[in-house]
Each structure stands twice: as C-alpha cells, then as structure tokens.
Design an enzyme around this catalytic site. Structure first.
Site, PDB file in Angstrom:
ATOM      1  N   ALA A  13     -25.443 -42.877   8.256  1.00 10.06           N
ATOM      2  CA  ALA A  13     -25.176 -44.304   8.011  1.00 10.06           C
ATOM      3  C   ALA A  13     -25.874 -44.726   6.721  1.00 10.06           C
ATOM      4  O   ALA A  13     -26.607 -43.944   6.116  1.00 10.06           O
ATOM      5  CB  ALA A  13     -25.704 -45.133   9.186  1.00 10.06           C
ATOM      6  N   PHE A  15     -27.900 -45.888   3.561  1.00 11.55           N
ATOM      7  CA  PHE A  15     -28.254 -45.278   2.267  1.00 11.55           C
ATOM      8  C   PHE A  15     -27.932 -43.775   2.264  1.00 11.55           C
ATOM      9  O   PHE A  15     -27.484 -43.235   1.249  1.00 11.55           O
ATOM     10  CB  PHE A  15     -29.757 -45.422   1.967  1.00 11.55           C
ATOM     11  N   ARG A  36     -27.131 -38.514  15.191  1.00  9.22           N
ATOM     12  CA  ARG A  36     -25.728 -38.622  15.645  1.00  9.22           C
ATOM     13  C   ARG A  36     -24.861 -37.634  14.878  1.00  9.22           C
ATOM     14  O   ARG A  36     -24.745 -37.745  13.654  1.00  9.22           O
ATOM     15  CB  ARG A  36     -25.210 -40.044  15.408  1.00  9.22           C
ATOM     16  N   VAL A  60     -35.756 -36.147  13.171  1.00  4.64           N
ATOM     17  CA  VAL A  60     -36.893 -35.774  12.315  1.00  4.64           C
ATOM     18  C   VAL A  60     -38.232 -35.874  13.040  1.00  4.64           C
ATOM     19  O   VAL A  60     -39.238 -35.363  12.558  1.00  4.64           O
ATOM     20  CB  VAL A  60     -36.945 -36.608  10.999  1.00  4.64           C
ATOM     21  N   TYR A 152     -44.005 -51.654  10.761  1.00  3.02           N
ATOM     22  CA  TYR A 152     -42.958 -51.195   9.836  1.00  3.02           C
ATOM     23  C   TYR A 152     -43.507 -51.188   8.397  1.00  3.02           C
ATOM     24  O   TYR A 152     -43.421 -50.183   7.689  1.00  3.02           O
ATOM     25  CB  TYR A 152     -41.700 -52.064   9.939  1.00  3.02           C
ATOM     26  N   GLY A 183     -35.539 -53.943  -1.364  1.00  3.04           N
ATOM     27  CA  GLY A 183     -35.615 -55.133  -0.518  1.00  3.04           C
ATOM     28  C   GLY A 183     -34.385 -55.138   0.383  1.00  3.04           C
ATOM     29  O   GLY A 183     -33.735 -54.105   0.588  1.00  3.04           O
ATOM     30  N   THR A 187     -26.993 -52.795   5.776  1.00  2.00           N
ATOM     31  CA  THR A 187     -26.593 -51.506   6.360  1.00  2.00           C
ATOM     32  C   THR A 187     -26.672 -51.697   7.886  1.00  2.00           C
ATOM     33  O   THR A 187     -26.656 -52.827   8.363  1.00  2.00           O
ATOM     34  CB  THR A 187     -27.579 -50.397   5.931  1.00  2.00           C
ATOM     35  N   PHE A 189     -29.358 -51.264   9.321  1.00  2.00           N
ATOM     36  CA  PHE A 189     -30.800 -51.464   9.473  1.00  2.00           C
ATOM     37  C   PHE A 189     -31.154 -52.613  10.436  1.00  2.00           C
ATOM     38  O   PHE A 189     -31.952 -52.440  11.354  1.00  2.00           O
ATOM     39  CB  PHE A 189     -31.407 -51.711   8.089  1.00  2.00           C
TER      40      PHE A 189
HETATM   41  P1  NDP Z   1     -29.468 -47.415   8.614  1.00  2.00           P
HETATM   42  O1  NDP Z   1     -29.908 -47.878   9.965  1.00  2.00           O
HETATM   43  O2  NDP Z   1     -28.128 -47.806   8.135  1.00  2.00           O
HETATM   44  O3  NDP Z   1     -29.597 -45.825   8.541  1.00  2.00           O
HETATM   45  C1  NDP Z   1     -30.750 -45.181   9.013  1.00  2.00           C
HETATM   46  C2  NDP Z   1     -30.496 -43.696   9.109  1.00  2.00           C
HETATM   47  O4  NDP Z   1     -31.696 -43.077   9.631  1.00  2.00           O
HETATM   48  C3  NDP Z   1     -29.362 -43.361  10.058  1.00  2.00           C
HETATM   49  O5  NDP Z   1     -28.584 -42.350   9.480  1.00  2.00           O
HETATM   50  C4  NDP Z   1     -30.079 -42.836  11.299  1.00  2.00           C
HETATM   51  O6  NDP Z   1     -29.275 -41.846  11.899  1.00  2.00           O
HETATM   52  C5  NDP Z   1     -31.321 -42.197  10.674  1.00  2.00           C
HETATM   53  N1  NDP Z   1     -32.409 -42.023  11.628  1.00  2.00           N
HETATM   54  C6  NDP Z   1     -33.090 -42.963  12.313  1.00  2.00           C
HETATM   55  N2  NDP Z   1     -33.988 -42.379  13.125  1.00  2.00           N
HETATM   56  C7  NDP Z   1     -33.859 -41.035  12.947  1.00  2.00           C
HETATM   57  C8  NDP Z   1     -34.496 -39.902  13.500  1.00  2.00           C
HETATM   58  N3  NDP Z   1     -35.456 -40.008  14.420  1.00  2.00           N
HETATM   59  N4  NDP Z   1     -34.115 -38.667  13.077  1.00  2.00           N
HETATM   60  C9  NDP Z   1     -33.146 -38.539  12.154  1.00  2.00           C
HETATM   61  N5  NDP Z   1     -32.495 -39.563  11.599  1.00  2.00           N
HETATM   62  C10 NDP Z   1     -32.857 -40.805  11.996  1.00  2.00           C
HETATM   63  O7  NDP Z   1     -30.608 -47.913   7.624  1.00  2.00           O
HETATM   64  P2  NDP Z   1     -30.736 -47.856   6.024  1.00  2.00           P
HETATM   65  O8  NDP Z   1     -29.758 -46.922   5.447  1.00  2.00           O
HETATM   66  O9  NDP Z   1     -30.791 -49.245   5.545  1.00  2.00           O
HETATM   67  O10 NDP Z   1     -32.213 -47.279   5.903  1.00  2.00           O
HETATM   68  C11 NDP Z   1     -32.518 -46.026   5.335  1.00  2.00           C
HETATM   69  C12 NDP Z   1     -33.975 -46.027   4.945  1.00  2.00           C
HETATM   70  O11 NDP Z   1     -34.228 -47.058   4.001  1.00  2.00           O
HETATM   71  C13 NDP Z   1     -34.951 -46.271   6.091  1.00  2.00           C
HETATM   72  O12 NDP Z   1     -36.084 -45.453   5.901  1.00  2.00           O
HETATM   73  C14 NDP Z   1     -35.316 -47.752   5.927  1.00  2.00           C
HETATM   74  O13 NDP Z   1     -36.576 -48.032   6.464  1.00  2.00           O
HETATM   75  C15 NDP Z   1     -35.292 -47.882   4.436  1.00  2.00           C
HETATM   76  N6  NDP Z   1     -35.080 -49.231   3.903  1.00  2.00           N
HETATM   77  C16 NDP Z   1     -34.020 -50.001   4.308  1.00  2.00           C
HETATM   78  C17 NDP Z   1     -33.854 -51.269   3.767  1.00  2.00           C
HETATM   79  C18 NDP Z   1     -32.763 -52.188   4.194  1.00  2.00           C
HETATM   80  O14 NDP Z   1     -32.907 -53.413   4.013  1.00  2.00           O
HETATM   81  N7  NDP Z   1     -31.659 -51.710   4.729  1.00  2.00           N
HETATM   82  C19 NDP Z   1     -34.748 -51.764   2.724  1.00  2.00           C
HETATM   83  C20 NDP Z   1     -35.833 -50.881   2.408  1.00  2.00           C
HETATM   84  C21 NDP Z   1     -35.957 -49.654   2.953  1.00  2.00           C
HETATM   85  P3  NDP Z   1     -29.150 -41.552  13.467  1.00  2.00           P
HETATM   86  O15 NDP Z   1     -29.271 -42.869  14.172  1.00  2.00           O
HETATM   87  O16 NDP Z   1     -27.811 -40.917  13.587  1.00  2.00           O
HETATM   88  O17 NDP Z   1     -30.272 -40.610  13.740  1.00  2.00           O
HETATM   89  C1  8X3 Z   2     -36.382 -53.235   4.793  1.00  2.00           C
HETATM   90  C2  8X3 Z   2     -36.573 -54.471   3.999  1.00  2.00           C
HETATM   91  O1  8X3 Z   2     -37.597 -56.795   4.027  1.00  2.00           O
HETATM   92  O2  8X3 Z   2     -36.457 -56.055   6.049  1.00  2.00           O
HETATM   93  O3  8X3 Z   2     -37.364 -52.312   4.507  1.00  2.00           O
HETATM   94  O4  8X3 Z   2     -38.596 -55.146   5.470  1.00  2.00           O
HETATM   95  S1  8X3 Z   2     -37.345 -55.648   4.933  1.00  2.00           S
END
Ligand code: NDP
Ligand code: 8X3
Length: 252
Positions: A13, A15, A36, A60, A152, A183, A187, A189
């Site tokens: 999913a 990024f 997944r 992971v 977090y 920021g 997604t 998220f």
């Molecule tokens: P999504 O929820 O869209 O994607 C998260 C991904 O992480 C999914 O593919 C999920 O896959 C995987 N994941 C979660 N837990 C596990 C696990 N235990 N083992 C393996 N895979 C795992 O979130 P984003 O793409 O937005 O986030 C990606 C990264 O960026 C994260 O680290 C997040 O903290 C960070 N981030 C996000 C921001 C935002 O605003 N969206 C901003 C800043 C940072 P599955 O569920 O299939 O395991």
């Molecule tokens: C995700 C951005 O602002 O929701 O890391 O913490 S925020």
C-alpha cells in the site's frame, strides 16, 4: 541509472507500492514485502511486464522471518542495492495516559525493531560489495511534537537518529543512508491509525491537498539517483497546506 535490486518493506500500500511502481519503470529488480500477500501479488502482475518482481509475505516484526526472507532470496535478487525501510504505522491518537499499551508495543516492534532487523540483515552485503543505499521512512512526527503523537513520534525520532548514526558507522564505504521525513500524506495511514474508521481517516485530509504516495516515491527516486558521492542525510517535506502552530498554553 543502472539497473538495481531494490528491497521494499510495506509494499502492499501507500508509499511502498508507489515506490515499486516508479522503480519498475527503470527496469530495476524489485523485492516486494508486506504482511498482506494479495495486494503484493496484484502489484507483481501489474509490474511484471516491466521488470522482475519477487514477492515475499513478511511481517518485519518477526526477526527469524526477516533473516529467512533475505537468506532465501533467489540468486538474481541476492545482491540488494537499495533497501527502502518503509513498513510502519501509527496506532491511535489518545493521550499517553489513555493509550492501549499493545498499540505502543506494535509501533515499537514495527517502526523500530522491524527496521533494525531488515537493516542488520541486509547491510553486511552492501558493505561487502561496497555499494548500497538504505532509505528509512521517518516522519515530521519525529522532529515536531503533537498531542497524541507520543510513541509514534518517538519511533520516528529513533529512525532519524539511527539513520544518522548508520552514516557514522559507514564512513569510508560507498553505502548511503537517507531518512525521508514526510508530513501529512494521504494513504492507508490514517485508516490504520483509526483502526478502520474511514470517517475519521478522511477528516484528516478533508479540504486539504495532502502529499500523495507518488510525491514520496518521486522524492525517494530523486534521492537514490543523486551522484554516488552525494548522501542526502535527511529530507523533510510537507504539503503546502500544512505548517506548525504556536506553543499550546494552559491558562488558569
Ligand atoms: P500505509 O498504511 O498506506 O502503508 C503501510 C505499509 O506498511 C503497508 O504496506 C503495510 O502492509 C506495511 N506494514 C505495516 N506493518 C507491517 C509489518 N508488521 N510488517 C510488514 N509490513 C507492515 O502507510 P504509508 O504508506 O503512509 O506509510 C509508510 C511509512 O511512511 C510508514 O513508516 C509511516 O509511518 C511513514 N509515514 C507516513 C506518513 C503519512 O502521512 N502517510 C507521513 C510520514 C511518514 P501490510 O499491512 O500488508 O503488512
Ligand atoms: C505521519 C505524519 O503528522 O500524522 O507520520 O504524524 S503525522
């Protein structure tokens, strides 16, 4: 850019999936991992005309599974050039005295320990080959506090400092390390953070032009494609619709 072998965590999913798409366009070999398997297999079908894609269902948090996944890679995928440590999540937005301790533990296990396991497993090969790039997904939450950010934000502060410390250990090698700190990006998220509550999730982005997964993937693409002597240490980016607030003050 020469063809690379790229290992992406959390590629089902957001990024991670966007990174898979942008890097497939260059003919790089991709190793896509997440818990997944269905979305990974769908992505593999989508990209298989462009490049070789190897899929591994992987949590992971499972240290042994991370070791097995890397050790059992097919020959053509063994020499990993780029590790994108992207798997991660936020759970809840409660104040610290009300949170579910299991949520804190899941965030630590995923965002900190999972990232450590993947790094420790893949880094020795990069050092031995004297080339490689680790891109860690931090967050603005690692630098800027906000109510409910508690653990977090703490995990993402770890990601930043760990990334910088890795560079200290790697000085003298051609292995690069970058911490990307986005920021608000739309997604899955927030859906994950609010445990499937779509209404609460959509309110986070309502009326804004949030960053997209593609914005982050393009940034990572740029970072990786700098000349090999250039290491981007940290890179923070935000939507034009996001900024900081004044200090909160409690008045009696
Ligand atoms: P999504 O929820 O869209 O994607 C998260 C991904 O992480 C999914 O593919 C999920 O896959 C995987 N994941 C979660 N837990 C596990 C696990 N235990 N083992 C393996 N895979 C795992 O979130 P984003 O793409 O937005 O986030 C990606 C990264 O960026 C994260 O680290 C997040 O903290 C960070 N981030 C996000 C921001 C935002 O605003 N969206 C901003 C800043 C940072 P599955 O569920 O299939 O395991
Ligand atoms: C995700 C951005 O602002 O929701 O890391 O913490 S925020």
């Amino acid at each position: 850019m020469n063809e690379k072998t790229i290992f992406i965590t959390g590629a089902s999913a957001g990024f991670g999936a966007a990174c898979a798409r942008i890097f497939s366009a260059q003919g790089n070999r991709l190793i896509l991992t997440a818990r997944r398997s269905d979305p990974l297999l769908t992505l593999q079908r989508e990209l298989s005309g462009k490049t070789e894609v190897h899929v591994i269902p992987l949590d992971v948090r499972d240290r042994v599974a991370v070791k097995d996944a890397v050790e059992s890679l097919p020959e053509r995928f063994r020499d990993i050039d780029v590790l994108i440590n992207n798997a991660g999540l936020a759970l809840g937005l409660e104040p610290a005295h009300k949170v579910d301790l299991d949520d804190w533990e899941t965030m630590v296990d995923t965002n900190i320990k999972g990232l450590m396991y993947c790094t420790r497993q893949i880094l020795p090969g990069m050092v031995a080959r004297n080339r490689g790039h680790i891109v860690n997904l931090g967050s603005v939450a690692g630098s800027w506090p906000y109510p409910g950010g508690n653990v977090y934000g703490g995990t993402k502060a770890f990601v930043e400092q760990f990334s910088l410390n890795l560079r200290c250990d790697l000085l003298g090698t051609r292995v690069r390390v970058t911490c990307i700190q986005p920021g608000m990006a739309e997604t899955e998220f927030s859906k994950v953070r609010f445990k499937g509550n779509e209404k609460m999730a959509s309110q986070v982005y309502s009326g804004t032009e949030a960053l997209t997964a593609e914005d982050i993937a393009e940034t990572i693409y740029w970072v990786i494609n700098r000349p090999e002597h250039v290491n981007i240490n940290t890179l923070e980016l935000m939507s034009i619709d996001q900024a900081w607030s004044p200090f909160a003050v409690h008045r009696r």
